[in-house]
Scaffold this motif. Structure first.
Motif, PDB file in Angstrom:
ATOM      1  N   ARG A 179      37.431  27.413  44.722  1.00  0.00           N
ATOM      2  CA  ARG A 179      36.492  27.616  43.620  1.00  0.00           C
ATOM      3  C   ARG A 179      35.909  29.020  43.673  1.00  0.00           C
ATOM      4  O   ARG A 179      35.482  29.466  44.740  1.00  0.00           O
ATOM      5  CB  ARG A 179      35.352  26.597  43.700  1.00  0.00           C
ATOM      6  N   PRO A 180      35.863  29.726  42.542  1.00  0.00           N
ATOM      7  CA  PRO A 180      35.213  31.046  42.511  1.00  0.00           C
ATOM      8  C   PRO A 180      33.766  30.933  42.958  1.00  0.00           C
ATOM      9  O   PRO A 180      33.077  29.961  42.660  1.00  0.00           O
ATOM     10  CB  PRO A 180      35.318  31.451  41.038  1.00  0.00           C
ATOM     11  N   GLN A 183      29.944  32.629  38.653  1.00  0.00           N
ATOM     12  CA  GLN A 183      30.487  32.679  37.298  1.00  0.00           C
ATOM     13  C   GLN A 183      31.194  34.003  37.019  1.00  0.00           C
ATOM     14  O   GLN A 183      32.211  34.035  36.324  1.00  0.00           O
ATOM     15  CB  GLN A 183      29.364  32.449  36.287  1.00  0.00           C
ATOM     16  N   GLU A 185      32.867  35.787  39.160  1.00  0.00           N
ATOM     17  CA  GLU A 185      34.184  35.704  39.789  1.00  0.00           C
ATOM     18  C   GLU A 185      35.121  34.812  38.975  1.00  0.00           C
ATOM     19  O   GLU A 185      36.304  35.095  38.825  1.00  0.00           O
ATOM     20  CB  GLU A 185      34.046  35.149  41.212  1.00  0.00           C
ATOM     21  N   GLU A 186      34.577  33.742  38.441  1.00  0.00           N
ATOM     22  CA  GLU A 186      35.379  32.821  37.636  1.00  0.00           C
ATOM     23  C   GLU A 186      35.920  33.504  36.387  1.00  0.00           C
ATOM     24  O   GLU A 186      37.106  33.360  36.034  1.00  0.00           O
ATOM     25  CB  GLU A 186      34.517  31.615  37.266  1.00  0.00           C
ATOM     26  N   LYS A 190      39.929  34.405  35.480  1.00  0.00           N
ATOM     27  CA  LYS A 190      40.523  33.971  34.221  1.00  0.00           C
ATOM     28  C   LYS A 190      41.070  35.158  33.432  1.00  0.00           C
ATOM     29  O   LYS A 190      42.169  35.097  32.859  1.00  0.00           O
ATOM     30  CB  LYS A 190      39.485  33.211  33.403  1.00  0.00           C
ATOM     31  N   HIS A 266      35.303  28.486  48.850  1.00  0.00           N
ATOM     32  CA  HIS A 266      34.737  29.330  47.800  1.00  0.00           C
ATOM     33  C   HIS A 266      35.276  30.746  48.005  1.00  0.00           C
ATOM     34  O   HIS A 266      35.194  31.289  49.109  1.00  0.00           O
ATOM     35  CB  HIS A 266      33.215  29.326  47.874  1.00  0.00           C
ATOM     36  N   SER A 268      36.201  34.932  46.643  1.00  0.00           N
ATOM     37  CA  SER A 268      35.722  36.096  45.886  1.00  0.00           C
ATOM     38  C   SER A 268      36.609  37.291  46.204  1.00  0.00           C
ATOM     39  O   SER A 268      37.189  37.369  47.289  1.00  0.00           O
ATOM     40  CB  SER A 268      34.267  36.405  46.242  1.00  0.00           C
TER      41      SER A 268
END
Length: 581
Positions: A179-180, A183, A185-186, A190, A266, A268
């Protein structure tokens, strides 16, 4: 998310067992026919042999039981494997394959021309996401044991799977969950992924996929001291040969718990030293059992992988047995609004800071457990209604108990009919009886706040305890006599009519009641089912709940209906059994 369940037999397993028995019977008939020199012997011999061999091959080569038995790890090797998973650096690969169809004309040996349509792969590309920092929150074996204790501690000593005489065997599936970290990083991931696919899309059709790095499973030599004598592949083969594979598999699945052991990292593109905030999906904020276990055993992470000791935990191969406590309270983060009545956190809650996320199960003393039992007894009435599908019990016995609008509305006790809520401590029956839980006093009577029961199954009740009520589903199994909403009752015997047993698993054969802190507010009072009157009352927006007083009408029960999840806080889950005299 980590979940616990039991493995089950498949249709192919049952069909294979039946085929094996039929094949063996046909072989015996064929042997008898051979001795008798019958001409039809070959049909029975060949047919029986085919069915019997099919059973042997399916059971020993393709059935999941054979795979489980071949890959059993010793306790030490399993700990090493989990440690390897925790240290492994995550890697994410994006790939795209472009392709199209081409038609080619060919001639067969007779000179006849035909057209074939074939797929042709063209451009292929792959890219790796640049992960520089990661934080692992995969459960260690010790933390997984802590999770099991959250689930099992209050089981009956004679029925618990964690009794001192029995070991715990786990069938583990370990999906990767990266999971990134935040937000930002997410969105970056994408954007880069979409950009990669866009740049490398250059044909009619495309296939895209994402691969995550995996750690190879450690295969270990067998250690006979680590498992029972029968839990070996050669014993399973022998049982299969004698057509006993079906009962063997039933026993094997009964003795093992199948779990999903989430590998959670998590990630990054920045080093962890540059992170400005903790991960957005960290276990500190999640409410599942696994995250609670992770928070309960944190010393490993704080000390760089060193083991932590937790009272009550045994080795990873077996449990030390259930503790003597059978009651817990669930504390979860709640939104509490002040309305001029001094509303706030109940005095008996351990966590008093609403600005912090929390989700804990608090063990209660045996004395408080007894008080919950007395509450069930005091509110139990020996009468049934049409909602009860089976025999009325004589008593509900506690097995386990786990642990939110405003102007003064008319109080329940001021309404016509049956008086104050039966769980209120000031009732004469309670004043003359034993002392009941002090939390019953911690309500705002000016707003018609009360503790009410809601019947469910243990699995459903635990889910509501974790995630709250879903009003869209509440009441769906028992109709809607007083309209749509969550139906609650002041009498434990009424909510018991709605409770159902878990057919198997952790709480097989047991039922559940939720004891909910409920804000009823301005109550619409009615004594019969009249949906038109109820709807007209609700359209005035003057009422917060409905009181269906069938006790005043025909001497049965009162039901309370609420349609806003924010008015119901499922504070306690009571796991119990029905007692019949």
């Amino acid at each position: 998310m980590e979940e616990v369940k039991r493995e089950s037999l498949t249709f192919l397993t049952i069909f294979s067992a039946i085929a094996g028995i039929m094949g063996f019977a046909m072989l015996m008939v064929g042997v008898w026919a051979s001795i008798s020199h019958a001409s039809w012997k070959w049909f029975w011999l060949i047919g029986g042999l085919v069915l019997y061999v099919f059973h042997l091959i399916e059971a020993t080569c393709f059935d999941k039981t054979s795979k489980y038995l071949s890959w059993i790890l010793t306790e030490k090797a399993f700990q090493q494997h989990i440690s390897t998973l925790q240290r492994a650096e995550p890697q994410i690969k994006w790939a795209i394959q472009n392709w199209h169809y081409e038609e080619k004309k060919t001639k067969d040996k007779n000179g006849k021309e035909r057209t074939e349509r074939k797929r042709v792969n063209t451009h292929y590309a792959e890219s790796f996401y640049d992960i520089q920092g990661f934080l692992d929150e995969t459960l260690s074996p010790l933390q997984m044991l802590a999770m099991f204790h959250l689930l099992y501690d209050a089981q009956d000593e004679h029925e618990s799977l964690l009794s001192p005489q029995r070991s715990l065997f786990l069938l583990c599936e370990m999906p990767l969950d990266y999971r990134p970290v935040d937000q930002e990083e997410e969105l970056r991931m994408k954007r880069l992924q979409e950009e990669f696919y866009r740049k490398n899309t250059c044909d009619t059709n495309q296939e895209t996929w994402t691969e995550k790095s995996e750690v190879n499973l450690i295969r270990c030599t067998d250690n006979s001291d680590e498992r029972p004598w029968w839990m070996h592949f050669r014993v399973y083969v022998l049982a299969t040969f004698f057509l006993l594979s079906l009962p063997y598999r039933c026993i094997f699945f009964r003795e093992c718990q199948k779990i999903t052991w989430e590998v959670l990292k998590h990630i990054s593109h920045r080093p962890i030293t540059l992170w400005t905030a903790p991960p957005q999906h960290r276990r500190a904020l999640r409410r599942d059992f696994a995250s609670q276990a992770y928070r309960a055993v944190r010393a490993e992470l704080d000390e760089g992988g060193a083991g932590a000791s937790t009272p009550g935990l045994a080795s990873t191969g077996a449990f030390a047995g259930p503790t003597s406590l059978t009651v817990e309270r669930v504390e979860t983060e709640a939104d509490v609004a002040s309305g001029g009545f001094g509303m706030g956190v109940p005095w008996y809650w351990k966590n008093r800071d609403l600005s912090q996320g929390f989700d804990e199960k608090i063990n209660l003393s045996p004395g408080d457990c007894q008080k919950v039992q007395e509450l069930l007894d005091q509110t139990f009435q020996h009468k049934g209604t049409r909602d009860r599908k089976d025999r009325l019990p004589s008593r509900l016995l506690v097995s386990q108990d786990l642990a939110a609008r405003v102007g003064r509305p008319p109080l329940i006790s001021e309404l016509p009919g049956s008086g104050a809520v039966k769980t209120a401590l000031e009732l004469p029956a309670f004043a003359a009886g034993p002392e009941l839980p002090a939390f019953l006093k911690e309500i705002t009577r000016e707003l018609n706040e009360a503790f009410l029961f809601h019947g469910s199954s243990p699995g459903g009740a635990l889910g509501i305890g974790e995630n709250g009520f879903d009003i869209s589903r509440a009441g769906s199994s028992t109709g809607s006599m007083f309209g749509a909403g969550a139906y609650l009752a002041e009498a434990s015997s009424k909510s018991d009519e709605y409770a159902t047993e878990d057919p198997s698993g952790l709480f097989g054969g047991k039922l559940a009641l939720l004891l909910c802190r409920t804000l009823l507010g301005n109550v619409f009072y009615i004594t019969e089912s009249n949906l038109r009157r109820i709807q007209e009352a609700l359209e005035t927006h003057s009422f917060d709940s409905i009181l269906g007083d069938r006790e005043a009408a025909i001497g049965t029960y009162r039901e309370f209906v609420v349609w806003d999840e924010a008015q119901i806080y499922p504070e306690y889950v009571v796991i119990y059994q029905r007692h019949f005299e």
